[in-house]
Design a protein around this motif. Structure first.
Motif, PDB file in Angstrom:
ATOM      1  N   UNK A 188       0.835  -1.206   0.000  1.00 41.51           N
ATOM      2  CA  UNK A 188       0.000   0.000   0.000  1.00 41.51           C
ATOM      3  C   UNK A 188       0.871   1.259   0.000  1.00 41.51           C
ATOM      4  N   UNK A 189       2.008   1.201   0.689  1.00 38.50           N
ATOM      5  CA  UNK A 189       2.936   2.339   0.706  1.00 38.50           C
ATOM      6  C   UNK A 189       3.564   2.586  -0.662  1.00 38.50           C
ATOM      7  N   UNK A 190       3.568   1.569  -1.510  1.00 46.20           N
ATOM      8  CA  UNK A 190       4.086   1.722  -2.866  1.00 46.20           C
ATOM      9  C   UNK A 190       3.037   2.312  -3.809  1.00 46.20           C
ATOM     10  N   UNK A 191       1.807   2.436  -3.338  1.00 50.16           N
ATOM     11  CA  UNK A 191       0.741   2.976  -4.172  1.00 50.16           C
ATOM     12  C   UNK A 191      -0.312   1.980  -4.593  1.00 50.16           C
ATOM     13  N   UNK A 192      -0.148   0.714  -4.193  1.00 48.56           N
ATOM     14  CA  UNK A 192      -1.113  -0.320  -4.559  1.00 48.56           C
ATOM     15  C   UNK A 192      -2.355  -0.222  -3.668  1.00 48.56           C
ATOM     16  N   UNK A 193      -3.456  -0.815  -4.110  1.00 48.96           N
ATOM     17  CA  UNK A 193      -4.656  -0.835  -3.258  1.00 48.96           C
ATOM     18  C   UNK A 193      -4.427  -1.688  -2.025  1.00 48.96           C
ATOM     19  N   UNK A 194      -5.351  -1.621  -1.081  1.00 49.54           N
ATOM     20  CA  UNK A 194      -5.259  -2.417   0.142  1.00 49.54           C
ATOM     21  C   UNK A 194      -5.629  -3.860  -0.179  1.00 49.54           C
ATOM     22  N   UNK A 195      -4.617  -4.740  -0.161  1.00 51.38           N
ATOM     23  CA  UNK A 195      -4.837  -6.135  -0.530  1.00 51.38           C
ATOM     24  C   UNK A 195      -5.205  -6.987   0.677  1.00 51.38           C
ATOM     25  N   UNK A 196      -5.985  -8.006   0.412  1.00 55.38           N
ATOM     26  CA  UNK A 196      -6.199  -9.091   1.362  1.00 55.38           C
ATOM     27  C   UNK A 196      -5.352 -10.265   0.871  1.00 55.38           C
ATOM     28  N   UNK A 197      -4.224 -10.505   1.551  1.00 55.75           N
ATOM     29  CA  UNK A 197      -3.271 -11.509   1.086  1.00 55.75           C
ATOM     30  C   UNK A 197      -3.743 -12.913   1.434  1.00 55.75           C
ATOM     31  N   UNK A 198      -3.720 -13.797   0.442  1.00 56.31           N
ATOM     32  CA  UNK A 198      -4.181 -15.167   0.639  1.00 56.31           C
ATOM     33  C   UNK A 198      -3.154 -16.150   0.086  1.00 56.31           C
ATOM     34  N   UNK A 199      -2.934 -17.213   0.844  1.00 51.87           N
ATOM     35  CA  UNK A 199      -1.985 -18.250   0.440  1.00 51.87           C
ATOM     36  C   UNK A 199      -2.678 -19.260  -0.469  1.00 51.87           C
ATOM     37  N   UNK A 200      -1.986 -19.650  -1.535  1.00 55.25           N
ATOM     38  CA  UNK A 200      -2.506 -20.641  -2.478  1.00 55.25           C
ATOM     39  C   UNK A 200      -1.485 -21.767  -2.586  1.00 55.25           C
ATOM     40  N   UNK A 201      -1.809 -22.912  -1.966  1.00 51.69           N
ATOM     41  CA  UNK A 201      -0.851 -24.022  -1.936  1.00 51.69           C
ATOM     42  C   UNK A 201      -0.741 -24.700  -3.302  1.00 51.69           C
ATOM     43  N   UNK A 202       0.485 -25.054  -3.660  1.00 50.93           N
ATOM     44  CA  UNK A 202       0.764 -25.746  -4.910  1.00 50.93           C
ATOM     45  C   UNK A 202       1.436 -27.074  -4.566  1.00 50.93           C
ATOM     46  N   UNK A 203       0.750 -28.187  -4.857  1.00 50.55           N
ATOM     47  CA  UNK A 203       1.258 -29.511  -4.474  1.00 50.55           C
ATOM     48  C   UNK A 203       2.569 -29.855  -5.179  1.00 50.55           C
ATOM     49  N   UNK A 204       2.726 -29.392  -6.408  1.00 49.11           N
ATOM     50  CA  UNK A 204       3.969 -29.669  -7.141  1.00 49.11           C
ATOM     51  C   UNK A 204       5.144 -28.974  -6.468  1.00 49.11           C
ATOM     52  N   UNK A 205       4.948 -27.705  -6.090  1.00 47.90           N
ATOM     53  CA  UNK A 205       6.012 -26.972  -5.401  1.00 47.90           C
ATOM     54  C   UNK A 205       6.324 -27.600  -4.050  1.00 47.90           C
ATOM     55  N   UNK A 206       5.301 -28.102  -3.367  1.00 43.58           N
ATOM     56  CA  UNK A 206       5.514 -28.761  -2.081  1.00 43.58           C
ATOM     57  C   UNK A 206       6.409 -29.977  -2.239  1.00 43.58           C
ATOM     58  N   UNK A 207       6.129 -30.800  -3.238  1.00 46.90           N
ATOM     59  CA  UNK A 207       6.919 -32.012  -3.470  1.00 46.90           C
ATOM     60  C   UNK A 207       8.348 -31.657  -3.877  1.00 46.90           C
ATOM     61  N   UNK A 208       8.500 -30.681  -4.759  1.00 47.59           N
ATOM     62  CA  UNK A 208       9.835 -30.285  -5.206  1.00 47.59           C
ATOM     63  C   UNK A 208      10.667 -29.747  -4.046  1.00 47.59           C
ATOM     64  N   UNK A 209      10.034 -28.940  -3.183  1.00 47.30           N
ATOM     65  CA  UNK A 209      10.763 -28.369  -2.056  1.00 47.30           C
ATOM     66  C   UNK A 209      11.190 -29.451  -1.079  1.00 47.30           C
ATOM     67  N   UNK A 210      10.288 -30.387  -0.804  1.00 46.31           N
ATOM     68  CA  UNK A 210      10.621 -31.466   0.124  1.00 46.31           C
ATOM     69  C   UNK A 210      11.751 -32.334  -0.409  1.00 46.31           C
ATOM     70  N   UNK A 211      11.707 -32.661  -1.698  1.00 47.21           N
ATOM     71  CA  UNK A 211      12.751 -33.504  -2.279  1.00 47.21           C
ATOM     72  C   UNK A 211      14.107 -32.798  -2.257  1.00 47.21           C
TER      73      UNK A 211
END
Length: 325
Positions: A150-173
């Protein structure tokens, strides 16, 4: 461009091609707040649009360098009259949000800074592995991220996490492959080494009198809530009374010939990882530490010492507390 903003551009020595950019054509200084004690100059700018990231970075650099010459510090916030933006611009500012301030904490930054984001209305979706989907981050850090954007000029966001199963597996491996090389488990078949390790362990705690209820309560619930947390990546030598926070990814128990129990476990805060060991006097007492289990998010305090058998830095844990998710 207002006269006051043009004077500031002259003072900062902004490059001519940037000063003539359309993004600065209607630039104005809405107000300036001077904090005399801290010597901070707080600028509030108004632009017609969110600035291109290269102009923003040049402005940030110029203000920092110019005001530091006189022992002052300059910070600024932006109001954009039009809040239209491309996903590429959003991604660039998202990474910039972690450069300083509340979003620059090592654990949050290491997990979140390089993730992909997209905006849908006032919702900012952050795509990543399962590791980012923790209540601790969503409650304590994502609101700060929204404020920074918001300090950069963007609107007030509601931040939400979106899990990605492929990224989860890659990170764990990748994570487990790396840690197999870094962290060596104690030799299960070396009974002699276990007995020597037991000799070096702290002596069993003496039983407190039955009436000492408050002392037992304090020992059961160590006061770690306000302790300063040290990122694991910063610890490269033996140190005392450190506090780590992270997730458990491996745990095992061993019982010695004398009946004492050694709980070996490994934790990571995603900046690095550490082997931990917790000694208890018997199997009954070990049940009090069943919070030490895989995927639990813990805060631990202890002394980091070189393990003579694995040749790795290991924390001898004194206090353990679960971080409620």
């Amino acid at each position: 461009m207002s006269n006051s903003f043009e004077i500031l551009m002259n003072q900062l020595g902004m490059p001519a091609e940037m000063r003539q950019a359309p993004a600065l054509s209607q630039a104005d200084i809405e107000r300036v707040v001077v904090h005399k004690i801290s010597k901070v100059w707080e600028f509030h700018f108004v632009f017609s649009n969110i600035l291109p990231i290269e102009i923003f970075l040049e402005l940030k650099k110029g203000l920092s360098e110019e005001f530091s010459k006189t022992g002052n510090k300059a910070v600024f916030e932006i109001k954009a009259l039009s809040q239209e933006f491309s996903n590429q611009l959003l991604q660039a500012y998202y990474r910039e949000a972690f450069s300083e301030g509340a979003c620059a904490s090592q654990g949050f930054k290491s997990l979140y800074q390089n993730l992909q984001v997209r905006a849908e209305g006032n919702r900012l979706f952050i795509e990543g592995s399962e590791a980012i989907d923790k209540e601790h981050f969503k409650k304590n850090h994502l609101p700060n991220l929204a404020k920074q954007l918001e300090k950069f000029g963007f609107p007030t966001f509601n931040c939400q996490v979106e899990k990605n199963d492929v990224l989860t597996q890659e990170q764990e491996e990748a994570f487990h492959a790396e840690n197999e090389q870094i962290v060596q488990a104690a030799n299960e078949e070396a009974l002699r080494a276990m007995e020597q390790l037991e000799q070096m362990a702290p002596p069993p705690a003496e039983d407190k009198p039955a009436f000492d209820f408050q002392a037992k309560k304090a020992a059961a619930k160590p006061k770690l809530d306000k302790a300063e947390i040290t990122p694991m990546i910063e610890v490269t030598t033996e140190e005392n009374r450190l506090v780590f926070e992270g997730v458990v990814f491996d745990v095992e128990q061993k019982v010695t010939r004398t009946g004492r129990v050694l709980i070996n476990f490994k934790m990571t805060d995603y900046t690095s990882s550490f082997s931990m060991q917790k000694w208890v006097k018997n199997e009954e007492e070990a049940q009090k530490f069943d919070l030490i289990k895989k995927n639990s998010w813990l805060r631990v305090r202890g002394n980091v010492e070189m393990n003579n058998f694995t040749r790795d830095l290991t924390m001898n844990v004194q206090d353990v507390q679960e971080v409620v998710q």
